[in-house]
Write an enzyme that holds these catalytic residues in place. Sequence first.
Site, PDB file in Angstrom:
ATOM      1  N   LYS A  18       0.898  -0.982   0.008  1.00  0.00           N
ATOM      2  CA  LYS A  18       0.027   0.036  -0.061  1.00  0.00           C
ATOM      3  C   LYS A  18       0.945   1.469   0.013  1.00  0.00           C
ATOM      4  CE  LYS A  18      -3.718  -2.465   2.387  1.00  0.00           C
ATOM      5  NZ  LYS A  18      -4.350  -3.131   3.473  1.00  0.00           N
ATOM      6  N   GLN A  22      -4.360  -1.480  10.057  1.00  0.00           N
ATOM      7  CA  GLN A  22      -4.452  -2.778   9.278  1.00  0.00           C
ATOM      8  C   GLN A  22      -4.721  -3.859  10.112  1.00  0.00           C
ATOM      9  OE1 GLN A  22      -2.982  -3.474   6.005  1.00  0.00           O
ATOM     10  NE2 GLN A  22      -3.973  -5.607   6.506  1.00  0.00           N
ATOM     11  N   ASP A  63     -10.944   2.830   4.211  1.00  0.00           N
ATOM     12  CA  ASP A  63     -11.351   1.194   4.245  1.00  0.00           C
ATOM     13  C   ASP A  63     -12.744   1.216   4.126  1.00  0.00           C
ATOM     14  OD1 ASP A  63      -9.178  -0.435   3.949  1.00  0.00           O
ATOM     15  OD2 ASP A  63      -8.696  -0.183   6.111  1.00  0.00           O
TER      16      ASP A  63
END
Length: 283
Positions: free
Chosen positions: A53, A97, A120
């Site tokens: 990412k 994460q 997200d």
Amino acid sequence: MSASIIDGKKISQHMREKIENKVMTLKNSGVTPGLAVVLVGDNQASKTYVSMKQKACEKHSIYSTLIRLDEEISEQGLLDKVIELNNDSAIHGILVQLPLPSHIDETKVIETIDPSKDVDGFHPINAGRLMTGGDGFVPCTPYGIIEMLKYENIELAGAHAVIVGRSNIVGKPMGQLLLKEHATVTYCHSKTKDLACHTKQADIIIAAVGIRELITKEHIKEGAVVIDVGMNRDDEGKLCGDVDFQGCSSKAQAITPVPGGVGPMTITMLLANTVKSAEKHSL
Ligand code: NAD
């Protein structure tokens, strides 16, 4: 029939060109999109995803910062970090994460992220907006899949889409996105009786389970579109999906490979969401 391969890398590249133009426009008006990635602990897979990412951000001139926290950090310690990022005007996207260590409540952490920075798309406010047709952040994997299907001009209105898997990050939002495109949606999951009976009805199958080769050619009808979200390892440690690619290719109209299908799209949509957030915050 031999299926056409849906090339996630190519579609992703096409989308990244558009993202790059948006980044340039933002930069010309003095705004650099910024993403903060929070990594708790030492999970090897998480470290790999985070690094992918970050590299993607770097490549497209998006500022990214990695906040590494010790496995032992308290839940409050992590929540305080998230609040600090919520208040940081250089940060437009916050990504924690997953998975988190077992002593930390994931839901609490997700709900602490400012929904306007939740790139997200996991915050209940964004999940609710997706469900009610509002403008929020859409989780990156299903967002990438819908863009892929549109790019390939696959007819969605009236199509019967069968989604195998009902997680909050893939299966459920996937169904909402397909509904929005006027597909008829069926969800299958671990308690579904006779999976093949459902999947054989599908014009489009989305496999998001995490079981290697769960979907075989016996599960699909001639001419189906097969999207493989799974990321599993075979006996040699090679990445593979939830679909028997060889078998299903002989019957499907189109199919995504693993790797090179859904995966590249997921990261691209994270960039798209970060840029969208920067645009909104700079209004
Ligand atoms: P999850 O474990 O949260 O959910 C799995 C789902 O599969 C559950 O809803 C469960 O009910 C269902 N399921 C389990 N066994 C089943 C069975 N025998 N038949 C039918 N359904 C069954 O997983 P997730 O986070 O949704 O991820 C699914 C897969 O997709 C994993 O392999 C994951 O690594 C992968 N993934 C890939 C990407 C990507 O970018 N390519 C992104 C996210 C997840």
